[in-house]
Design a protein around this motif. Structure first.
Motif, short mmCIF file in Angstrom:
data_model
loop_
_atom_site.label_atom_id
_atom_site.label_comp_id
_atom_site.label_asym_id
_atom_site.label_seq_id
_atom_site.Cartn_x
_atom_site.Cartn_y
_atom_site.Cartn_z
N LYS A 1 2.48 6.41 -7.16
CA LYS A 1 1.53 7.35 -7.76
C LYS A 1 2.03 8.79 -7.62
O LYS A 1 1.96 9.58 -8.57
CB LYS A 1 0.17 7.22 -7.08
CG LYS A 1 -0.62 6.02 -7.53
CD LYS A 1 -2.09 6.07 -7.13
CE LYS A 1 -2.45 7.10 -6.14
NZ LYS A 1 -3.87 7.14 -5.82
N THR B 1 -5.37 5.28 -13.79
CA THR B 1 -4.81 4.30 -12.85
C THR B 1 -5.91 3.54 -12.10
O THR B 1 -5.63 2.90 -11.09
CB THR B 1 -3.90 5.00 -11.82
OG1 THR B 1 -4.66 5.98 -11.10
CG2 THR B 1 -2.72 5.67 -12.51
N ASN C 1 -4.73 -3.72 -6.81
CA ASN C 1 -4.16 -3.66 -5.46
C ASN C 1 -5.24 -3.80 -4.39
O ASN C 1 -5.00 -4.43 -3.35
CB ASN C 1 -3.40 -2.35 -5.27
CG ASN C 1 -2.05 -2.36 -5.96
OD1 ASN C 1 -1.07 -2.87 -5.44
ND2 ASN C 1 -1.99 -1.81 -7.16
N TYR C 2 -6.41 -3.23 -4.65
CA TYR C 2 -7.52 -3.37 -3.69
C TYR C 2 -7.94 -4.82 -3.56
O TYR C 2 -8.10 -5.34 -2.43
CB TYR C 2 -8.70 -2.51 -4.15
CG TYR C 2 -9.96 -2.74 -3.36
CD1 TYR C 2 -10.14 -2.17 -2.10
CD2 TYR C 2 -10.98 -3.56 -3.86
CE1 TYR C 2 -11.30 -2.40 -1.36
CE2 TYR C 2 -12.14 -3.79 -3.13
CZ TYR C 2 -12.28 -3.21 -1.88
OH TYR C 2 -13.43 -3.46 -1.17
N THR D 1 0.83 -1.20 0.00
CA THR D 1 0.00 0.00 0.00
C THR D 1 0.87 1.26 0.00
O THR D 1 0.62 2.20 -0.77
CB THR D 1 -0.92 0.01 1.24
OG1 THR D 1 -1.74 -1.16 1.22
CG2 THR D 1 -1.83 1.23 1.22
N HIS E 1 -5.56 0.56 -9.20
CA HIS E 1 -6.20 0.63 -7.88
C HIS E 1 -7.01 -0.64 -7.62
O HIS E 1 -6.95 -1.19 -6.51
CB HIS E 1 -7.13 1.86 -7.81
CG HIS E 1 -6.43 3.12 -7.43
ND1 HIS E 1 -6.21 3.47 -6.12
CD2 HIS E 1 -5.89 4.10 -8.19
CE1 HIS E 1 -5.57 4.64 -6.08
NE2 HIS E 1 -5.36 5.04 -7.32
N ILE F 1 -7.19 9.08 -6.88
CA ILE F 1 -7.64 8.11 -7.87
C ILE F 1 -7.92 8.83 -9.19
O ILE F 1 -8.60 9.84 -9.22
CB ILE F 1 -8.91 7.38 -7.40
CG1 ILE F 1 -8.61 6.58 -6.12
CG2 ILE F 1 -9.43 6.45 -8.48
CD1 ILE F 1 -9.81 5.88 -5.55
#
Length: 214
Positions: A119, A131, A138-139, A112, A135, A127
């Protein structure tokens, strides 16, 4: 918990089954997110090379941390599931699981932090559309790891007597074999009828023969 190992395994299998279903859902979501990112990359290659470069830089920076999180989560799942199957939670097994939980937490935290730093390095502070798929990946990965941690913690809490998991309803599961909604489902009946015809025809041919072939 005291008792034979098979009883311990039987008791923990419903929680294992729940975990596997949840992890499968996350894997499907990850798969779609990766496909979307690939499609977006192909589109950006033609329309906006600058956007593609930002996304590539983020991916390259976070890739080793992503792999680390995946590996640590896999090791945690292996450790817990092995103990569940064996019905054994000795001091050594528990210590291994607890260490794996901490390793997964550290890997998630590092991923994280590195994602946010990557970024910012390309000039993105929140956000953005370009990208969005990064996101999502990775989430979903962090959610995947969190589900594994919750599974491990629930198993350990049950074994320590801190929070007992519900025992499987064996009677209900057995009667599920005779679930009328499944047995008399039109599609199910069609499959049964087709299979029955094939079996009967096969037996008739086997008994009577078919010309000079059989």
């Amino acid at each position: 918990r005291s008792g034979p190992r098979w009883r311990c395994t039987q008791h923990l299998l419903p929680r294992f089954s729940q975990c596997v279903r949840e992890l499968y859902d996350r894997l499907i979501a990850l798969h779609h997110a990766c496909l979307r990112e690939h499609e977006a990359a192909m589109a950006c290659m033609k329309l906006s090379p600058a956007v593609l470069k930002k996304s590539s830089m983020i991916s390259e920076t976070t890739e080793p941390h992503t792999r680390k999180a995946i590996e640590e989560t896999g090791e945690l799942m292996n450790a817990v599931t092995k103990s569940v199957i064996n019905g054994s939670f000795g001091k050594e097994e528990v210590a291994t699981i607890e260490a794996s939980i901490e390793n997964v937490r550290k890997a998630m935290l590092t991923l994280t932090k590195e994602f946010i730093a990557a970024k910012q390095a390309v000039g993105l502070k929140s956000i953005s559309e370009e990208t969005l798929d990064d996101h999502m990946i990775n989430y979903e990965l962090c959610t995947f790891s969190r589900i594994a941690i919750e599974y491990a913690e629930d198993i350990l809490a049950d074994q320590r007597g801190e929070k007992a998991l519900p025992d499987p309803d064996i009677g209900k599961n057995f009667m599920g074999i005779f679930d009328k909604s499944v047995l008399f489902d039109p599609e199910h009946l069609k499959w049964v009828f087709r299979s029955l015809i094939l079996i009967v025809i096969g037996q008739i041919i086997g008994y009577v023969g078919y010309g000079t072939i059989i």
